[in-house]
Design a protein around this motif. Sequence first.
Motif, PDB file in Angstrom:
ATOM      1  N   GLU B 212      -2.534   3.484   2.781  1.00  0.00           N
ATOM      2  CA  GLU B 212      -2.411   2.421   1.856  1.00  0.00           C
ATOM      3  C   GLU B 212      -1.110   2.349   1.156  1.00  0.00           C
ATOM      4  O   GLU B 212      -0.642   3.257   1.016  1.00  0.00           O
ATOM      5  CB  GLU B 212      -3.559   2.502   0.713  1.00  0.00           C
ATOM      6  CG  GLU B 212      -5.011   2.455   1.011  1.00  0.00           C
ATOM      7  CD  GLU B 212      -5.887   2.680  -0.181  1.00  0.00           C
ATOM      8  OE1 GLU B 212      -5.594   1.710  -1.171  1.00  0.00           O
ATOM      9  OE2 GLU B 212      -6.307   3.782  -0.334  1.00  0.00           O
ATOM     10  N   ARG B 224       3.046  -4.665   6.739  1.00  0.00           N
ATOM     11  CA  ARG B 224       2.185  -3.610   7.450  1.00  0.00           C
ATOM     12  C   ARG B 224       2.354  -3.684   8.881  1.00  0.00           C
ATOM     13  O   ARG B 224       2.723  -2.514   9.461  1.00  0.00           O
ATOM     14  CB  ARG B 224       0.521  -4.445   7.221  1.00  0.00           C
ATOM     15  CG  ARG B 224      -0.381  -3.635   8.118  1.00  0.00           C
ATOM     16  CD  ARG B 224      -1.693  -4.256   7.993  1.00  0.00           C
ATOM     17  NE  ARG B 224      -1.808  -5.388   8.913  1.00  0.00           N
ATOM     18  CZ  ARG B 224      -2.836  -5.979   9.049  1.00  0.00           C
ATOM     19  NH1 ARG B 224      -4.116  -5.651   8.803  1.00  0.00           N
ATOM     20  NH2 ARG B 224      -2.673  -7.536   9.630  1.00  0.00           N
ATOM     21  N   ARG B 239      -3.662  -0.312   5.149  1.00  0.00           N
ATOM     22  CA  ARG B 239      -3.994  -1.610   4.271  1.00  0.00           C
ATOM     23  C   ARG B 239      -2.811  -1.666   3.241  1.00  0.00           C
ATOM     24  O   ARG B 239      -2.347  -0.834   2.566  1.00  0.00           O
ATOM     25  CB  ARG B 239      -5.153  -1.210   3.602  1.00  0.00           C
ATOM     26  CG  ARG B 239      -5.890  -2.251   2.501  1.00  0.00           C
ATOM     27  CD  ARG B 239      -7.223  -1.739   1.998  1.00  0.00           C
ATOM     28  NE  ARG B 239      -7.793  -2.968   1.353  1.00  0.00           N
ATOM     29  CZ  ARG B 239      -8.915  -2.935   0.965  1.00  0.00           C
ATOM     30  NH1 ARG B 239      -9.661  -1.753   1.024  1.00  0.00           N
ATOM     31  NH2 ARG B 239      -9.200  -4.077   0.167  1.00  0.00           N
ATOM     32  N   THR B 241      -1.532  -3.807   0.028  1.00  0.00           N
ATOM     33  CA  THR B 241      -1.929  -4.822  -0.999  1.00  0.00           C
ATOM     34  C   THR B 241      -0.590  -5.336  -1.580  1.00  0.00           C
ATOM     35  O   THR B 241       0.281  -4.573  -2.061  1.00  0.00           O
ATOM     36  CB  THR B 241      -2.770  -4.289  -1.971  1.00  0.00           C
ATOM     37  OG1 THR B 241      -3.921  -3.683  -1.497  1.00  0.00           O
ATOM     38  CG2 THR B 241      -2.997  -5.276  -3.133  1.00  0.00           C
ATOM     39  N   ASP B 496      -5.683  -8.929   0.395  1.00  0.00           N
ATOM     40  CA  ASP B 496      -4.885  -7.923   1.039  1.00  0.00           C
ATOM     41  C   ASP B 496      -5.045  -8.010   2.527  1.00  0.00           C
ATOM     42  O   ASP B 496      -6.026  -8.744   3.166  1.00  0.00           O
ATOM     43  CB  ASP B 496      -5.158  -6.572   0.456  1.00  0.00           C
ATOM     44  CG  ASP B 496      -6.613  -6.231   0.881  1.00  0.00           C
ATOM     45  OD1 ASP B 496      -6.964  -5.950   1.895  1.00  0.00           O
ATOM     46  OD2 ASP B 496      -7.442  -5.909  -0.461  1.00  0.00           O
ATOM     47  N   THR B 497      -4.293  -7.007   3.260  1.00  0.00           N
ATOM     48  CA  THR B 497      -4.178  -7.318   4.623  1.00  0.00           C
ATOM     49  C   THR B 497      -5.529  -6.562   5.209  1.00  0.00           C
ATOM     50  O   THR B 497      -6.064  -6.972   6.332  1.00  0.00           O
ATOM     51  CB  THR B 497      -3.162  -6.232   5.330  1.00  0.00           C
ATOM     52  OG1 THR B 497      -3.464  -4.775   4.908  1.00  0.00           O
ATOM     53  CG2 THR B 497      -1.898  -6.608   4.782  1.00  0.00           C
ATOM     54  N   ALA B 498      -6.565  -6.134   4.414  1.00  0.00           N
ATOM     55  CA  ALA B 498      -7.852  -5.530   5.316  1.00  0.00           C
ATOM     56  C   ALA B 498      -8.889  -6.669   4.929  1.00  0.00           C
ATOM     57  O   ALA B 498      -9.827  -6.381   5.365  1.00  0.00           O
ATOM     58  CB  ALA B 498      -8.217  -4.306   4.469  1.00  0.00           C
TER      59      ALA B 498
END
Lengths: 160, 742, 286
Positions: B212, B224, B239, B241, B496-498
Amino acid sequence: MASLPVSTTINSDDVEYLCHADESLLDVLRDRLGLMGAKEGCGTGDCGACSVIMDGRVVCSCLVLGAEAEGRNIETIEGMADGNTLHPLQQKFIEHAALQCGICTPGFLMAAKALLDTNPDPSEEEIRFWLAGNLCRCTGYDKIVRAVADAAIVMREERA
Amino acid sequence: MSLDTTYQGRNFRSVGTRPLRPDGVDKVTGRARYGADFNMPGQLVARILRSPHAHARIVRIDTSRAEALKGVKAVVTAADLPDLTEGDQGLFNTLENCMARTEVLYDGHAVAAVAAIDARVAKQALKLIEVEYEVLPHVTDVDMAARPDAPKANGTAPNIAKQTEFGHGDVDAGFARADVIVERSFLTEQTHQGYIEPHACVASCNSDGTAEMWVCTQGHFVYRQTCASLLGLDVSKLRVTSSEIGGGFGGKTHVWAEPVALALSRKAGRPVKLVMSREEVFRASGPTSATSIDVKIGATKDGRITAATAHLRYSNGPYADGWAEMGAMTSFACYDLENVKTVGSEILVNRPKVAAYRAPSAPMAAFAVESAVDELAQKLGIDPVEFRIQNAASEGTRSSYGPVYGPIGIGPTLEAAKAHDHMKAPLGPNQGRGMACGFWFNFGGQTCTDLNINADGTVTLAVGTVDVGGSRASLSLIAAEELGIDYKDVKAVVADTATLGYNDMTDGSRGTFSSSMATISAARNAIEVMRQRAALIWDIPVEDIDWEDGHAVARGENYGNLPPLSVADIAAEAGTTGGPIAGHSEIVADGAGVSFATHICDVEVDPETGSTRIKRYTVIQDAGKAVHPSYVEGQYQGGAAQGIGWALNEEYVYGEDGRLQNPGFLDYRIPVCSDLPMIDTQILEIPNPNHPYGVRGVGETSIVPPLAAIANAISNAVGVRMTHIPMSPPRILAALDREKAG
Amino acid sequence: MRYERPATIEDVTALLASGGEKSFVLAGGTDLLVRMKNDAFEADLIVDIKAIEGMSDVTRTADGFEIGAAVPCAALGENAELSRVWPGVVEAANLIGSTQIQGRCTISGNLCNASPAADSVPAMVAAGALARIAGPDGRRTVPVQDIPQGPGKTSLRKGEFIEAIVLPDPGPRSGDAYLRFIPRTEMDIAVVGVGVQLTLAEDGSIASARVALGAVGPKVIEATEAAETIIGTRLDQPALDALAAVCSEVSTPIADKRGTVDFRKQVVGVLAARAAKIAYQRAGED
């Protein structure tokens, strides 16, 4: 290295902490007390993002030792609003779009509060020179100066 | 449903208003969390050891004493970041820039990093790392580096790393037809974005291969991607943020220390917090290019430009990118030219790897071109605004960089300048007025949004473009507009990317442009779902249902007794009509409309000290459609202020030893509050035909004209043509002395 | 590193005398804490002098002012009497750094930091200010220009520190002024600084003058030759030109990131003339 015990007042509350002799007040506020509203933009007193008010004077908390806070009265951004009621400066900063990224905003607010606490009716020039130690890279200062001038009007009306 | 992106004129009810921003209270109370405001359990503190040399071979690094220090949990060097780039040169450059491998290539280049229990131990550990350097010849100046006998900045690569050309027509024939020709050379020094928040991240790699990162960035999806590639992680397992971002202006589009933080966390098995110092930001993030530009422009007596050329040399740092190329593309973009040619040369130097800075590469090119255009107008005895109007590009013009323009704003901004009160205001002694134009492409790119209708009818909008200047307010307005609901009922967040699909970063003035396009698309999809749900509630065909002012309305006389259903009415029935209601959008936002601006500036120059003060400043720029005018004005004012700083005082100063001498806000002099007047703005709205609401990017163009506008004003104030940026007092005083000496 | 906050001057000097080379006095800290940020800087002992009684006071004496070593510069500007008598010194002190810095920085610290570009120092030199030094062997008083010995170096001996700056009363028909050149309007280090103090004769001509130049040599320059060019004059144009020329001539600046040699030599003359005019006007109104 032995830590030093410090008793101080922060936002009207009695606060005690231990800090190292060479630790800045900014590091104490952020890392030991969780008061992360003051920001480190430079660490050398050139940007004003860490501004707090100490015994009525606005200072860069990066240029104050934590140990020096002993017996002093410290105001930080976290203590500026009265509960859920924003200080007129806070309200006017939002209304005037006087912030973009917002990283400099706590420092500006503390510096502007120190100004209006001592000079309730500053000219544009007085505002600009008073705030010259607070760098903002987003706004070009225009809306910040307007927000401070407008907050001054509100505060004068509140006092009247 | 595919999105029809063409502009449809409409009467806006939300767009164009000025509501309070959704992140305002957090930011004025100190609660907003930026890069350095996040902590994790068991977190370590990282510090980076940096090269004191501009160019050197690393003979030996011994980290054993640092590793043995109590409290040190990991030390990494290039050996801990193995090359996984598989021939991708750009990615390799990024890797090497994060951590030097065989050579250090600039003062401040990272050579090792430590993670320790606190900052004090980390600082001690840095002092225990031994690095043996073999100092190599260096070159930091762009013109010196371009000489054949210059030391090579990076290995055996030639310092003139790449050349690109743009243009059309026959410039020789064009110059032959010219009555007057201006030919000049210009220099601009390297500047930095100067965001107030230093780079900061918290990285946490787990033993199961997941990781993360919390980071201040303009593009967490891009970070990322890059970090996963450099660390050998699956993209899905990292992940990222994005924190609130304390300014970026292009400087947070690129990873600098984030992969190092991940490598430290991986080695230590604990979360690692890495915050750059201000000095590190200046020495080792990505400033803009220093440039050396030759411009030649010819015109006929009646004021028509017949030919224009420019050769632009841009320093790139030690790696070849495309900075001169963008300068070459933008330089003459404001004009309708029959014969034009530009050449861009990418120059390698031993300075930090250049990154984007707000309309990257355009301000320097505009300084050179707009100064020469102004001088040409002077020589022809034509008013500078009039001269530009005569030669301005318009719809149908083939641009100097290739494409044919659609409807554009250069002509209207010039006409607005001509009519502006500012142009008629009297000037005092030693005062002068200047103006200049600017251009920026704007960008669209990959974009993804989710628009969720909550059970109470309010809306949560998840966007993937980082909010650098108020875009959550703008995008909430867009969602409210399209859905026909109130602004206060929309809450926009940066996901966020997830939790959201890939988004390109917030650059190229694309944040509001592209995410608004995706938001409109998502809203239309949600409306479609809501119409279907209304059809189920009413048990009538969906074709008979319209969406008006935030309500499903049954159309036709048969349904006269059906009161319209609000979003809340429909949302309340979601559980029985098919489940949660949402609209999604995944697009490539094509058709970013190009952007133009004209600036007017009054200066006063002290002829005895060379000091320049900005007395009045006006920005006129085409926004397409200003979604939240306060934040559009803010972009105009902020860009102008940055340009003013660049024009007058900001510069990287390198010593003979190749080391940066002013890595701090004391001597890297960005404008302070007392330096500036109010910055007047005039927003023009020439709709972008490729956006449903006519929106164009507005973030960058405002930094393009100031350098030339101020140079032109100085020329009019005290009669000297400044060709070297920044126009600092010593340079102006020296120019005045030369002028006096004849 | 140790932090001490003694209550008496004797304790300060004793601590400093027993401390090692890396012992520092802390008043406003606006230079010291910046230096502490540098990884290469190390301190063993910091002695905070702000708890000492009187150290934060401005005192009106029979023949002048005593400014305690811990008085922040902002307090000087708030002192109406001091601002009236020594406007140039107060202006110089109030030019140092930002509002935030003003709340902490001191003129004693500005002097002891021994930067050639210190704003308050040329003004103090022009004012004939004295530094009262406390040390293990007692007190001594020296002209302020005797304190800095070059960039970062002072004449203070081991165990000594400045307890107060003494500003004498200037006498009737006197005025002072300080001007500096910076690229921006605030926040910069002086590229050139000039302090001027004048006393007029009854006929309005200049009876005595002191001119001090900052940032144009390794330490502040008291330009007596420059002062002589205006003594006896009514500051007419030839006198101003001569003043400017001599100031440029006696300056020995370096070129650095803040300015070139030529620029500094030229501008020091310009500012000297401008500062002299202000001081002359003030003297005339006195």
